[in-house]
Every structure is written in structure tokens, then in C-alpha cells.
Write a protein that holds these residues in place. Structure first.
Motif, PDB file in Angstrom:
ATOM      1  N   LEU A 155       0.820  -1.209   0.000  1.00 52.54           N
ATOM      2  CA  LEU A 155       0.000   0.000   0.000  1.00 52.54           C
ATOM      3  C   LEU A 155       0.860   1.268   0.000  1.00 52.54           C
ATOM      4  CD1 LEU A 155      -2.835  -1.040   2.504  1.00 52.54           C
ATOM      5  CD2 LEU A 155      -2.992  -0.795   0.020  1.00 52.54           C
ATOM      6  N   VAL A 156       1.957   1.292   0.755  1.00 50.41           N
ATOM      7  CA  VAL A 156       2.862   2.451   0.764  1.00 50.41           C
ATOM      8  C   VAL A 156       3.502   2.659  -0.605  1.00 50.41           C
ATOM      9  CG1 VAL A 156       5.002   3.358   1.763  1.00 50.41           C
ATOM     10  CG2 VAL A 156       3.294   2.293   3.243  1.00 50.41           C
ATOM     11  N   ALA A 157       3.938   1.564  -1.189  1.00 51.76           N
ATOM     12  CA  ALA A 157       4.557   1.677  -2.519  1.00 51.76           C
ATOM     13  C   ALA A 157       3.553   2.175  -3.550  1.00 51.76           C
ATOM     14  CB  ALA A 157       5.118   0.317  -2.935  1.00 51.76           C
ATOM     15  N   ALA A 158       2.307   1.699  -3.435  1.00 46.36           N
ATOM     16  CA  ALA A 158       1.278   2.165  -4.368  1.00 46.36           C
ATOM     17  C   ALA A 158       0.988   3.647  -4.170  1.00 46.36           C
ATOM     18  CB  ALA A 158       0.012   1.330  -4.177  1.00 46.36           C
ATOM     19  N   GLY A 159       1.012   4.117  -2.905  1.00 48.69           N
ATOM     20  CA  GLY A 159       0.771   5.534  -2.638  1.00 48.69           C
ATOM     21  C   GLY A 159       1.883   6.415  -3.196  1.00 48.69           C
ATOM     22  N   ILE A 160       3.119   5.969  -3.010  1.00 46.94           N
ATOM     23  CA  ILE A 160       4.242   6.752  -3.547  1.00 46.94           C
ATOM     24  C   ILE A 160       4.187   6.802  -5.070  1.00 46.94           C
ATOM     25  CG2 ILE A 160       6.755   6.812  -3.742  1.00 46.94           C
ATOM     26  CD1 ILE A 160       6.902   5.648  -0.918  1.00 46.94           C
ATOM     27  N   ALA A 161       3.876   5.688  -5.693  1.00 47.19           N
ATOM     28  CA  ALA A 161       3.771   5.667  -7.153  1.00 47.19           C
ATOM     29  C   ALA A 161       2.641   6.563  -7.638  1.00 47.19           C
ATOM     30  CB  ALA A 161       3.547   4.232  -7.621  1.00 47.19           C
ATOM     31  N   TRP A 162       1.533   6.578  -6.878  1.00 46.55           N
ATOM     32  CA  TRP A 162       0.404   7.442  -7.264  1.00 46.55           C
ATOM     33  C   TRP A 162       0.787   8.910  -7.195  1.00 46.55           C
ATOM     34  CZ3 TRP A 162      -2.680  11.019  -4.679  1.00 46.55           C
ATOM     35  CH2 TRP A 162      -3.875  11.369  -5.313  1.00 46.55           C
ATOM     36  N   LEU A 163       1.554   9.318  -6.107  1.00 48.66           N
ATOM     37  CA  LEU A 163       2.012  10.695  -5.999  1.00 48.66           C
ATOM     38  C   LEU A 163       3.032  11.047  -7.075  1.00 48.66           C
ATOM     39  CD1 LEU A 163       2.405  11.036  -2.139  1.00 48.66           C
ATOM     40  CD2 LEU A 163       0.647  12.072  -3.577  1.00 48.66           C
ATOM     41  N   ALA A 164       3.890  10.096  -7.447  1.00 49.00           N
ATOM     42  CA  ALA A 164       4.898  10.356  -8.479  1.00 49.00           C
ATOM     43  C   ALA A 164       4.251  10.599  -9.828  1.00 49.00           C
ATOM     44  CB  ALA A 164       5.881   9.193  -8.554  1.00 49.00           C
ATOM     45  N   ASP A 165       3.150   9.953 -10.103  1.00 55.57           N
ATOM     46  CA  ASP A 165       2.462  10.143 -11.386  1.00 55.57           C
ATOM     47  C   ASP A 165       1.684  11.459 -11.422  1.00 55.57           C
ATOM     48  OD1 ASP A 165       3.441   7.747 -12.214  1.00 55.57           O
ATOM     49  OD2 ASP A 165       1.652   6.583 -11.670  1.00 55.57           O
ATOM     50  N   ARG A 166       1.532  12.090 -10.289  1.00 49.95           N
ATOM     51  CA  ARG A 166       0.774  13.335 -10.213  1.00 49.95           C
ATOM     52  C   ARG A 166       1.626  14.429  -9.566  1.00 49.95           C
ATOM     53  NH1 ARG A 166      -2.296   9.068  -9.907  1.00 49.95           N
ATOM     54  NH2 ARG A 166      -4.349   9.025 -10.906  1.00 49.95           N
ATOM     55  N   PRO A 167       2.573  15.002 -10.328  1.00 42.89           N
ATOM     56  CA  PRO A 167       3.461  16.043  -9.781  1.00 42.89           C
ATOM     57  C   PRO A 167       2.680  17.315  -9.500  1.00 42.89           C
ATOM     58  CG  PRO A 167       3.804  15.847 -12.136  1.00 42.89           C
ATOM     59  CD  PRO A 167       2.853  14.749 -11.784  1.00 42.89           C
ATOM     60  N   GLY A 168       3.189  18.077  -8.523  1.00 45.64           N
ATOM     61  CA  GLY A 168       2.557  19.340  -8.171  1.00 45.64           C
ATOM     62  C   GLY A 168       3.482  20.167  -7.296  1.00 45.64           C
ATOM     63  N   THR A 169       3.034  21.380  -6.974  1.00 50.64           N
ATOM     64  CA  THR A 169       3.856  22.278  -6.173  1.00 50.64           C
ATOM     65  C   THR A 169       3.090  22.633  -4.916  1.00 50.64           C
ATOM     66  OG1 THR A 169       4.865  23.191  -8.162  1.00 50.64           O
ATOM     67  CG2 THR A 169       5.075  24.477  -6.133  1.00 50.64           C
ATOM     68  N   LEU A 170       3.845  22.637  -3.794  1.00 47.92           N
ATOM     69  CA  LEU A 170       3.273  22.975  -2.504  1.00 47.92           C
ATOM     70  C   LEU A 170       3.868  24.311  -2.066  1.00 47.92           C
ATOM     71  CD1 LEU A 170       1.524  22.146  -0.062  1.00 47.92           C
ATOM     72  CD2 LEU A 170       3.574  21.057   0.906  1.00 47.92           C
ATOM     73  N   THR A 171       2.994  25.332  -1.828  1.00 47.22           N
ATOM     74  CA  THR A 171       3.454  26.670  -1.463  1.00 47.22           C
ATOM     75  C   THR A 171       2.984  26.980  -0.060  1.00 47.22           C
ATOM     76  OG1 THR A 171       3.286  27.380  -3.760  1.00 47.22           O
ATOM     77  CG2 THR A 171       3.390  29.109  -2.074  1.00 47.22           C
ATOM     78  N   ILE A 172       3.953  27.487   0.753  1.00 46.32           N
ATOM     79  CA  ILE A 172       3.644  27.843   2.141  1.00 46.32           C
ATOM     80  C   ILE A 172       3.999  29.319   2.318  1.00 46.32           C
ATOM     81  CG2 ILE A 172       4.164  27.387   4.555  1.00 46.32           C
ATOM     82  CD1 ILE A 172       4.967  24.560   3.753  1.00 46.32           C
ATOM     83  N   ARG A 173       3.029  30.142   2.697  1.00 47.20           N
ATOM     84  CA  ARG A 173       3.251  31.558   2.981  1.00 47.20           C
ATOM     85  C   ARG A 173       2.963  31.787   4.466  1.00 47.20           C
ATOM     86  NH1 ARG A 173       0.373  31.771  -1.950  1.00 47.20           N
ATOM     87  NH2 ARG A 173       1.604  32.652  -3.678  1.00 47.20           N
TER      88      ARG A 173
END
Length: 488
Positions: free
Chosen positions: A13-31
Motif C-alpha cells: 500500500l505504501v509503494a502504491a501511494g508513492i507511485a500514485w504521488l509520483a504520477d501526479r506532480p505538483g507544487t506545494l506553497t507555504i506563505r
């Protein structure tokens, strides 16, 4: 195997979650506070995970430091407890080996380490017993009776001390208290029953035995026999004062154990006094088939008071029709025949038992028969044979002979009813009075016997030979009238 499968599933399940996040790149912004931080989604998630782990580590460290005093206290307590248990174990071994000094030393160490442990008191009591300090032993057991967990154990110790010191009243009191706490305590039930029987408190002993039977502490095979013996003893104690209750108890004992002679004989005597001879005869015959005994034959002879010797002889004959009774039947019939002056019938009854080594009572009866028929020489010979004859049967319990039946062993105090048998087994010594075993006349001529001295007018012609000091003697006169209106 199931745990391994769960771990494998979690890793998948962890490996599947990491692969799912890798296929969906994005940017996280913190102000925050005029600052702006940008990073990829995977990096943000990683930072959050590391922060959570770091916070959990700091919390665990703080909690451990906060609880360290309790942990140190538990460690010290566990070390003290282990030391106390080790001392307790060593002390029990020392007490079992008989080392009083070591047992006392380890008991003191265990008492300091384990103040609330019941076994410490047991070890201290054993050490005091080995040292012979009876006051300390009593004090320890009394302290144990104050706790519900150790009360029964303390009572047993106090019972043993009281019995050893000879305080029967205290021993009975402790045993009865223990039995009230737990009716299934075998030692308490046996002790109470033994003390009640020794005190001849037959009614209380019967009640205690009935409770033991109900709880299953006494095997069913022995239950009826012991209860019948106690009931018969109670009936015999009431025979003179309360005949109605005595008869009821005697019939109850006879029903429990038809082979118990005292119960059957007592019931027959009391029924005969009530003119219930037929019922008494049925009880006598039932017990005679199981346990032939002179008391039963005497009760049969005196079923109806006032009858003469001839009628009593015929009544004994009637008893022997269905069951001869062996030597007891022969002796009973011979006695009745002697009283009826039927000398040939008495000789015929004893004929099967006079060849080898007849008992002393048979020799005495034969002497009486020979004397009545005019052969004084043969009468003296029979009396001489009676001196070295095998012992007559008598009531015996645990090897101790008694002229009266008793339900309690005089040795152990247990309920061991007497048995009708010879006091001890005698070796098979040849009877030199037997003509077949006597030496030839040519080798050892028999000396001439002096003529018998004339009997005094007021003295009987025959005098019973003197028996050894421990011999019960010859049976009482069969024709002796019973006490009251019926025979004993």
C-alpha cells in the motif's frame, strides 16, 4: 504467517501511494509571516512525516524522563521481591531438610522482603517447629487465622499443636471451625469425626459422617458400614434409658448393614420385649446368614421369655435349618443341647470340630458332656486340652481384643468396627492330647492318674482351668437369664 502477510500488504500500500504521488506532480506553497516557501508535493509530504516522527520522539523522551522515578521504584521493588522469593524458596528447602537455623534466617529475610506473602508465615512456623518454640508456632498460626486467605491453614496448624499437646477440647474446636469454613476439608471432617467418636458422642458423629457422605468425602462402599456402626453404638447407649429410640436406631443400623451383629441382636432383644418375636426372628435369620455369632443364637433362643430349655433348643435348631453357621452354629446348638440335657445331641453337634485342635470353648463343652455322662477322666482330659487350645473368637479391632463390641478403633480412633475372630493367629502346633499324635505307650508310658478327690457338697464337680492373664476366658453361661425380661 498472518503477520508476515499483513506487513507485506502494508508495504504494498505504501509503494502504491508513492507511485500514485509520483504520477501526479505538483507544487506545494507555504506563505507564513511574509515568507513564501515552494516545494514539490512529495517533498512536502516527506517534511511533514519527518516532523511528526521528530515530535513523537521528543514526546517519548519527555514521558520517559517524567516517569523515571516510578520506573526506578518499580525496579527496586522487583529486585526486592525477587530477593524475597529466592529467600523463601531457600527457606522452604532448608525446612524440608531439617536445617532450623537456615530456615529461620531465610524466613526473616523473606519476611522483610515480602511482608504480605502468606507463605512467609508458613516458613516461619516450620522454622519455629524445628527449633521447638511452640509459643512462636502458636502465635504465628493464630495470626494466620485473622486473614480469610490463610484462616483454614492457621486452624489446621492450631489443631495439630493442640492435638500434640493433648488439648482435646481445643483440637475439636479448631477442627469444627475449619469444617464450618469449608465442609470439603478432608482433614477437618476426619478429625471432627474421630474426636466425636472418641468422646462417644455418637449422635454428633453420625451427623458429621452424614455430611461427609453428602459431600462425597467418604467412599460409598464404606459409608453405609461406618454409618451403621455409629447408629448401632448410639442405639446401644440408649437401650436402658429410651428403648423406643434405641429400637428405631437399631432397625436403621440393621437396614444399612444387615451383617452388623450388635444392631441385629439389639433389635431382636427389644422386639422380643414388645412381643414381636416373629419380626425379631426374621432379623436374626437375615444377620445369621451373613455373620453367625453367639449373640444372635442367644437372641433366637430367648425370643419368647419364659420358655424352658427344650423349647430354646428347638428354636436354635430352627435357626440352623437354612444356614448351619459353621463352628458358631455347632457351638450354639451344643450349648442349647447341654442346657436341655440332650448330651448325645450336643456331642453330635461338636463332632466335626473335635478332631484336630478344637477351640477352648469346644473343649469346655466336651468336658461338660463327658462329666454329665459319668466319664470324669475324659472330662479332665478335655479341660487340660482347653489350656493350650486355640483362642476363642472375641471382638477385635486393629489387633486389640475387647469383650464388648465397639465401633471405634482403640489404636487409631478411626471408625473401624470390631470383627468377631481370634485375638491373634496361633501357629499350628500338634496337639499331644490327640491319640493319633501321642507317642507310643512302650516308649513313653503314661503315668497313672490319681483317683479324683471327692467333690465338696457345695462346690461344683468341674472347675474351669485357669487361663493365661490375657485370655478372655470361656464364654458366659448360655442359660444365664437376661437382664430384665430379655437376654443381653
Amino acid at each position: 504467517m498472518i503477520g508476515l502477510l499483513w506487513r507485506f500488504l502494508l508495504l504494498a500500500l505504501v509503494a502504491a501511494g508513492i507511485a500514485w504521488l509520483a504520477d501526479r506532480p505538483g507544487t506545494l506553497t507555504i506563505r507564513w509571516l511574509g515568507h513564501e516557501i515552494e516545494m514539490s508535493a512529495i517533498a512536502g509530504i516527506t517534511v511533514v512525516a519527518v516532523a511528526v516522527i521528530f515530535i513523537w520522539f521528543l514526546w517519548s523522551l519527555f514521558r520517559r524522563l517524567w516517569r523515571s522515578p516510578q520506573a526506578v521504584q518499580r525496579y527496586l521493588y522487583g529486585r526486592k521481591t525477587n530477593k524475597g522469593r529466592d529467600s523463601l524458596s531457600r527457606g522452604i528447602i532448608a525446612a524440608g531438610a531439617g536445617d532450623a537455623a537456615a530456615a529461620a534466617r531465610y524466613a526473616a529475610l523473606a519476611g522483610n522482603a515480602l511482608p504480605d506473602e502468606p507463605l512467609v508465615n508458613v516458613l516461619a512456623a516450620q522454622a519455629a517447629q524445628l527449633k521447638g518454640d511452640r509459643a512462636a508456632v502458636k502465635r504465628i498460626f493464630e495470626a494466620m487465622t485473622k486473614s480469610p486467605e490463610t484462616e483454614a491453614l492457621g486452624l489446621r496448624g492450631l489443631f495439630a499443636e493442640a492435638r500434640q499437646s493433648g488439648d482435646v477440647a481445643a483440637a475439636r474446636r479448631h477442627a469444627e471451625r475449619a469444617l464450618s469454613l469449608n465442609p470439603r476439608l478432608a482433614w477437618a471432617a476426619a478429625a471432627v469425626l474421630q474426636l466425636q467418636a472418641a468422646a462417644r458422642d455418637w449422635q454428633a458423629a453420625s451427623a458429621t459422617l452424614a455430611r461427609q457422605i453428602k459431600s462425597g468425602a467418604v467412599p460409598q462402599a464404606d459409608a453405609n458400614r461406618k454409618l451403621a456402626a455409629l447408629t448401632a453404638a448410639e442405639a446401644l447407649a440408649l437401650e436402658d434409658d429410651d428403648r423406643a429410640s434405641a429400637l428405631e436406631l437399631a432397625l436403621k443400623a440393621h437396614k444399612l448393614d444387615p451383617a452388623l451383629v450388635p444392631a441385629a441382636a439389639l433389635a431382636a432383644r427389644l422386639l422380643s420385649a414388645q412381643a414381636s418375636g416373629r419380626k425379631a426372628a426374621r432379623i436374626i435369620k437375615e444377620s445369621w446368614r451373613l455373620s453367625p455369632h453367639p449373640d444372635l443364637a442367644e437372641a433366637q433362643a430367648y425370643l419368647f421369655p419364659g420358655d424352658g430349655p427344650e423349647v430354646r433348643y428347638e428354636r436354635v435348631q430352627d435357626l440352623l435349618k437354612d444356614e448351619a453357621g459353621g463352628v458358631e452354629g455347632a457351638v450354639a446348638l451344643a450349648r442349647a443341647a447341654v442346657k436341655a440335657k440332650r448330651w448325645p445331641a450336643a456331642r453330635t453337634a461338636l463332632a466335626p470340630y473335635i478332631e484336630a485342635r478344637p477351640q477352648a470353648r469346644i473343649c469346655a463343652l466336651m468336658a461338660q458332656i463327658e462329666d454329665a455322662e459319668g466319664d470324669k477322666g475324659r472330662a479332665r482330659e478335655w479341660l487340660a486340652r482347653a489350656i493350650n487350645a486355640p483362642r476363642d473368637p472375641i471382638w477385635v479391632s486393629d489387633g486389640v481384643a475387647s469383650p464388648r463390641w465397639t465401633p471405634v478403633s482403640p489404636v487409631s480412633g478411626e471408625i473401624v468396627p470390631c470383627e468377631w475372630k481370634a485375638p491373634f493367629e496361633m501357629p499350628d502346633i500338634p496337639d499331644m492330647q490327640d491319640p493319633e499324635l501321642s507317642p507310643p505307650a512302650a516308649e513313653a508310658p503314661a503315668p497313672e492318674l490319681p483317683p479324683p478327690a471327692p467333690a465338696k457338697p457345695d462346690a461344683p464337680e468341674l472347675v474351669s482351668p485357669q487361663r493365661p492373664p490375657d485370655d478372655p476366658g470361656l464364654p458366659e453361661d448360655f442359660d444365664q437369664p437376661p437382664r430384665g425380661s430379655t437376654p443381653r
